[in-house]
Design a protein around this motif. Sequence first.
Motif, PDB file in Angstrom:
ATOM      1  N   HIS A  66       0.837  -1.199   0.000  1.00 55.78           N
ATOM      2  CA  HIS A  66       0.000   0.000   0.000  1.00 55.78           C
ATOM      3  C   HIS A  66       0.870   1.247   0.000  1.00 55.78           C
ATOM      4  O   HIS A  66       1.906   1.328   0.665  1.00 55.78           O
ATOM      5  CB  HIS A  66      -0.934   0.008   1.222  1.00 55.78           C
ATOM      6  N   PHE A  67       0.388   2.221  -0.767  1.00 57.53           N
ATOM      7  CA  PHE A  67       1.123   3.477  -0.913  1.00 57.53           C
ATOM      8  C   PHE A  67       0.181   4.622  -0.573  1.00 57.53           C
ATOM      9  O   PHE A  67      -0.914   4.742  -1.148  1.00 57.53           O
ATOM     10  CB  PHE A  67       1.645   3.609  -2.349  1.00 57.53           C
ATOM     11  N   SER A  68       0.583   5.464   0.404  1.00 54.93           N
ATOM     12  CA  SER A  68      -0.261   6.585   0.830  1.00 54.93           C
ATOM     13  C   SER A  68      -0.081   7.763  -0.114  1.00 54.93           C
ATOM     14  O   SER A  68       1.049   8.149  -0.449  1.00 54.93           O
ATOM     15  CB  SER A  68       0.094   7.021   2.259  1.00 54.93           C
ATOM     16  N   ILE A  69      -1.200   8.367  -0.517  1.00 56.18           N
ATOM     17  CA  ILE A  69      -1.168   9.487  -1.452  1.00 56.18           C
ATOM     18  C   ILE A  69      -1.053  10.782  -0.655  1.00 56.18           C
ATOM     19  O   ILE A  69      -1.827  11.002   0.288  1.00 56.18           O
ATOM     20  CB  ILE A  69      -2.443   9.504  -2.305  1.00 56.18           C
ATOM     21  N   PRO A  70      -0.103  11.682  -0.993  1.00 59.82           N
ATOM     22  CA  PRO A  70       0.004  12.969  -0.282  1.00 59.82           C
ATOM     23  C   PRO A  70      -1.296  13.754  -0.392  1.00 59.82           C
ATOM     24  O   PRO A  70      -1.960  13.736  -1.434  1.00 59.82           O
ATOM     25  CB  PRO A  70       1.156  13.668  -1.018  1.00 59.82           C
ATOM     26  N   SER A  71      -1.672  14.420   0.699  1.00 59.60           N
ATOM     27  CA  SER A  71      -2.962  15.087   0.757  1.00 59.60           C
ATOM     28  C   SER A  71      -3.063  16.262  -0.204  1.00 59.60           C
ATOM     29  O   SER A  71      -4.150  16.626  -0.640  1.00 59.60           O
ATOM     30  CB  SER A  71      -3.217  15.584   2.196  1.00 59.60           C
ATOM     31  N   ASP A  72      -1.935  16.917  -0.533  1.00 59.79           N
ATOM     32  CA  ASP A  72      -1.982  18.089  -1.407  1.00 59.79           C
ATOM     33  C   ASP A  72      -1.986  17.721  -2.887  1.00 59.79           C
ATOM     34  O   ASP A  72      -1.920  18.585  -3.746  1.00 59.79           O
ATOM     35  CB  ASP A  72      -0.808  19.015  -1.123  1.00 59.79           C
ATOM     36  N   GLU A  73      -2.063  16.447  -3.199  1.00 59.61           N
ATOM     37  CA  GLU A  73      -2.070  16.000  -4.594  1.00 59.61           C
ATOM     38  C   GLU A  73      -3.424  15.377  -4.921  1.00 59.61           C
ATOM     39  O   GLU A  73      -4.052  14.741  -4.086  1.00 59.61           O
ATOM     40  CB  GLU A  73      -0.978  14.938  -4.830  1.00 59.61           C
ATOM     41  N   ASP A  74      -3.854  15.591  -6.191  1.00 56.54           N
ATOM     42  CA  ASP A  74      -5.039  14.861  -6.627  1.00 56.54           C
ATOM     43  C   ASP A  74      -4.665  13.391  -6.816  1.00 56.54           C
ATOM     44  O   ASP A  74      -3.497  13.029  -6.893  1.00 56.54           O
ATOM     45  CB  ASP A  74      -5.613  15.456  -7.912  1.00 56.54           C
ATOM     46  N   SER A  75      -5.679  12.534  -6.912  1.00 53.03           N
ATOM     47  CA  SER A  75      -5.431  11.092  -6.876  1.00 53.03           C
ATOM     48  C   SER A  75      -4.550  10.636  -8.041  1.00 53.03           C
ATOM     49  O   SER A  75      -3.618   9.851  -7.851  1.00 53.03           O
ATOM     50  CB  SER A  75      -6.761  10.340  -6.897  1.00 53.03           C
ATOM     51  N   PHE A  76      -4.810  11.128  -9.272  1.00 53.48           N
ATOM     52  CA  PHE A  76      -4.031  10.658 -10.410  1.00 53.48           C
ATOM     53  C   PHE A  76      -2.595  11.178 -10.335  1.00 53.48           C
ATOM     54  O   PHE A  76      -1.638  10.442 -10.627  1.00 53.48           O
ATOM     55  CB  PHE A  76      -4.688  11.129 -11.713  1.00 53.48           C
ATOM     56  N   SER A  77      -2.421  12.412  -9.931  1.00 48.90           N
ATOM     57  CA  SER A  77      -1.076  12.970  -9.789  1.00 48.90           C
ATOM     58  C   SER A  77      -0.297  12.221  -8.719  1.00 48.90           C
ATOM     59  O   SER A  77       0.914  12.043  -8.833  1.00 48.90           O
ATOM     60  CB  SER A  77      -1.164  14.460  -9.453  1.00 48.90           C
ATOM     61  N   SER A  78      -0.985  11.741  -7.702  1.00 52.31           N
ATOM     62  CA  SER A  78      -0.310  10.980  -6.655  1.00 52.31           C
ATOM     63  C   SER A  78       0.175   9.628  -7.167  1.00 52.31           C
ATOM     64  O   SER A  78       1.225   9.134  -6.766  1.00 52.31           O
ATOM     65  CB  SER A  78      -1.270  10.780  -5.476  1.00 52.31           C
ATOM     66  N   ILE A  79      -0.604   9.012  -8.070  1.00 48.80           N
ATOM     67  CA  ILE A  79      -0.143   7.776  -8.682  1.00 48.80           C
ATOM     68  C   ILE A  79       1.129   8.029  -9.485  1.00 48.80           C
ATOM     69  O   ILE A  79       2.072   7.230  -9.460  1.00 48.80           O
ATOM     70  CB  ILE A  79      -1.257   7.178  -9.572  1.00 48.80           C
ATOM     71  N   LEU A  80       1.177   9.152 -10.183  1.00 52.33           N
ATOM     72  CA  LEU A  80       2.386   9.507 -10.929  1.00 52.33           C
ATOM     73  C   LEU A  80       3.562   9.744  -9.981  1.00 52.33           C
ATOM     74  O   LEU A  80       4.717   9.453 -10.323  1.00 52.33           O
ATOM     75  CB  LEU A  80       2.139  10.756 -11.772  1.00 52.33           C
ATOM     76  N   PHE A  81       3.271  10.272  -8.783  1.00 53.65           N
ATOM     77  CA  PHE A  81       4.334  10.463  -7.796  1.00 53.65           C
ATOM     78  C   PHE A  81       4.928   9.107  -7.377  1.00 53.65           C
ATOM     79  O   PHE A  81       6.148   8.935  -7.295  1.00 53.65           O
ATOM     80  CB  PHE A  81       3.781  11.207  -6.576  1.00 53.65           C
ATOM     81  N   GLY A  82       4.039   8.132  -7.111  1.00 57.53           N
ATOM     82  CA  GLY A  82       4.528   6.798  -6.772  1.00 57.53           C
ATOM     83  C   GLY A  82       5.316   6.167  -7.919  1.00 57.53           C
ATOM     84  O   GLY A  82       6.337   5.502  -7.705  1.00 57.53           O
ATOM     85  N   THR A  83       4.845   6.397  -9.134  1.00 53.90           N
ATOM     86  CA  THR A  83       5.559   5.883 -10.322  1.00 53.90           C
ATOM     87  C   THR A  83       6.940   6.496 -10.414  1.00 53.90           C
ATOM     88  O   THR A  83       7.939   5.791 -10.680  1.00 53.90           O
ATOM     89  CB  THR A  83       4.744   6.191 -11.592  1.00 53.90           C
TER      90      THR A  83
END
Length: 881
Positions: A66-83
């Motif tokens: 599981h990967f937590s998405i930063p709160s200041d990012e939208d969901s898709f941008s957060s997936i790109l952050f994990g990528t």
Amino acid sequence: MLKSSGLPKKFVPRIRLAVKEDKCLIVVYIDVDDFERFEIIQTSSGTANIYQMRNTYDRRNVKPQHFSIPSDEDSFSSILFGTSAILKHYINDPTIIGTFELEFSERDEMKQEKIVEDIERHLKLIDGPDSKLLIKKLVTNSVVHENVAAYALALLFQFDGGIGDTNAEKLVIHSKAAFPIQAFDNVFELTNNGDMYRKWRYCNSMITCYGSEGVSLLYKLAEETECFATLRFSQKYGSCVFDDQKFPIRRLNEKVELKRFVNKERNQVTRMNKSACGVWFHCLSLENEKKYEEYFKKETCGLRWFCKECSDPFEYWFYHNLPRRVYHETEWCDVVDRPESKEKLLKYEKELEVVKAKVEIEEKEKQKELEEEKQRIWEEQVSFFVTSHVLILLVFQNLPRNCWTRLPLELKHEVIKKLDLMSRHAMRTVSRRDRVAVDSSHFHVPRVRLSIKEDKCMLMVYTGIETFLRLELRRGKGGVAIYKLENSYNMKEAGIKQIPKTALLPLSISILKSLFLYKSVLLGTMEIEFFGKDELIHIELTSQILKRLWKEIGEKRSFRVKRLVFSPNMSREIQGFFVGLFGDNTVREEARVDEILIGADHLVPEVLVTKVCIQDEMNLRNTRTAHNMLKWVRDDVLGRMKWFENAYDVGFTSMRFSKPYKFPAGGFEVVSNEMLNEHVKMSRCVNKEENLVLRMNQSSCGFWMNMVKAENEAEYLEYFKTETCGLDTLCKKCCDPFDYWFYRTLPRRLYYEPEWCDVVLCQTEEVRPSVEYLAGCAGKLIKDIVAEEKLFIPDEKNQVKSWGFRKMVENVERSSESEESGESSKVEEVEQEVEVEEKSSETICELRVEASSEFSKNVYHFIDVILFSIMFFYMLYSFVH
């Protein structure tokens, strides 16, 4: 924290990044069939699941992280952050990426630019301002806009060395084929140094109609580009297309044939190329052809990843397996060209289902073959495990010694394969069953040399490179003394055996027969040397040899020899006699005369001059070869070839060069240039005054020439066409390793064996010094060379000698005191020959071992050791695998 995959830190062949609306895919290709795969998928709760897989496409059995998405990012941008985090975790700064593949499913250009900007922002956040990835090539799918590809190249990537490729690829699936057939390459820009920025319109396409429709598409692509368009065929489908085009053929370079077609209506030229690898077409405007002429001339294989031999192994594997994405990765197939209209999409879906079914069948068959192979290996291991335990019980339990005789013949063969020549011969004398076992196991001896003088003989058995057995037989008082050496020429180290009441030559031939007169033994080369020029003596020696082999001739037994080599002082009649006596027609290939031209400071072969006569009715090549070590031989190349051509029998003369060499072709006129075969380029020259033809050949190995009389050329054309490397013993790559070593070290006889050197002609340009003089001069140089070589060879102080060659010096003078004083007369010697055959078996046994009783005590222990060694290593192998 993600677990490390242990990827190489210097180079990664390919990385694939695919982006969809709610998920991303990263595939890190490590090698052929070896990859690391990550799927980052958004969940309904706003988090992301990361599935990490190794060499599999199935994530059902993989536990997600599981990967937590930063709160200041939208969901898709957060997936790109994990990528981005995964990319930088696995691809550190020093890593070079061979190909970076970027796939988008979203067709909107603005959204594509937004994705690129988000990835750049995350990479900088993770790795700092200098976060660009170092690549050699950028590949995008056809959905990515051209401007977006350039934008991504500027923001995310940096070419290694500043030069690279940008390609847009799409895959056209066809239900009639599940493998690549054609690839279209549209080149838009060509840099000054010849490297290309390419845009691929159709790559890895599944098009079966490769005829006029494929060429018409090539014409269309050529109209759209500023440079040229290329159509490449797979190796199976190009030749017939090229051959059907009725245009003149010309040679583009030494490997490529060219057909050229001009379409004046389109103002285009089509260049159809064919090499040993396959076929490819270039199409471009007429005014641009001259501009790219130099680039085209440099091409020797234009198939790229279609060619298994010339392409990178990973690229070949990747593109030939690219269509399998429709089966393994149905949701990640944006590289496949999908039609937009509903009707075409429906037809496409049907085609796709057929392809999936074909690939699924192939995968099941492949899996079935793997399972069958595993089952077969397991059965073999079980069988061997049982056999091994039985053998161990036989060896280590106190069973009778005759347990060896109870073993099946197949197991005995496994032991015999490990034995050297003398150990095999020792085993033949143990029992009749062992003799049958040895005689039914094939054995190859690279070279045997028989040298005969009036008062001594020498038998040299080469068992490999730098390994040999040497027997020197000398006539003494009342018998023959045998000096035995292994891998040495130093007579001080020789073991000496005195054989009383024995004649010299009969004993030599008896030893030769006892070692090699069997169907299971194949001699690579049999070298026969007579010394001196007295032909009457040669005839007398020949008649004695015939007498010793008369019984075997009557029984139709003969030595199995592939090549017979004679010293240059032997007459043609004597040579012909030995061809019939020592040659088995089923294996014999060549009879030749070797002579060496050598100087005091020239010890490496420079040029080979060979006169060849092929006798088809005897399946035999008769040759006379001069191994020239002298520089001056090159000064009159054609003169020496003409002398050879006119001095000996009908045939042709070849001259082979160790290094490239240019010379004036005086009197010869070039009449044609052609590709003799796929490896050899030939120039044909004619000398009308002397009625000679000179065929100059060039291959990747080197340069050689064939000279033949004009009326005889047609007779040898088939032979010339089969030559792919004509350098013979000068080519390290194509020549047999033993023959290459032997002829390069042949001049060392001057140093090691000055009294056995009639093969050396020792001539210079002006004088012919004696062997003794040349041996003294060249010996110093050879001694230095040998001393330098020994520095790099480990000293084997405790090397175990072969059976019969362990040092055992007898007092030759004392053993001969009981004999009658003085040498036996020739009459007495002839009478003693009758006894030699009866003693030959005993004599050879004495040559093998110090006493026959010693072998009977030790042979079973030796066999036990061999058997145990085989079983141990097989069991270790089975355990490891």
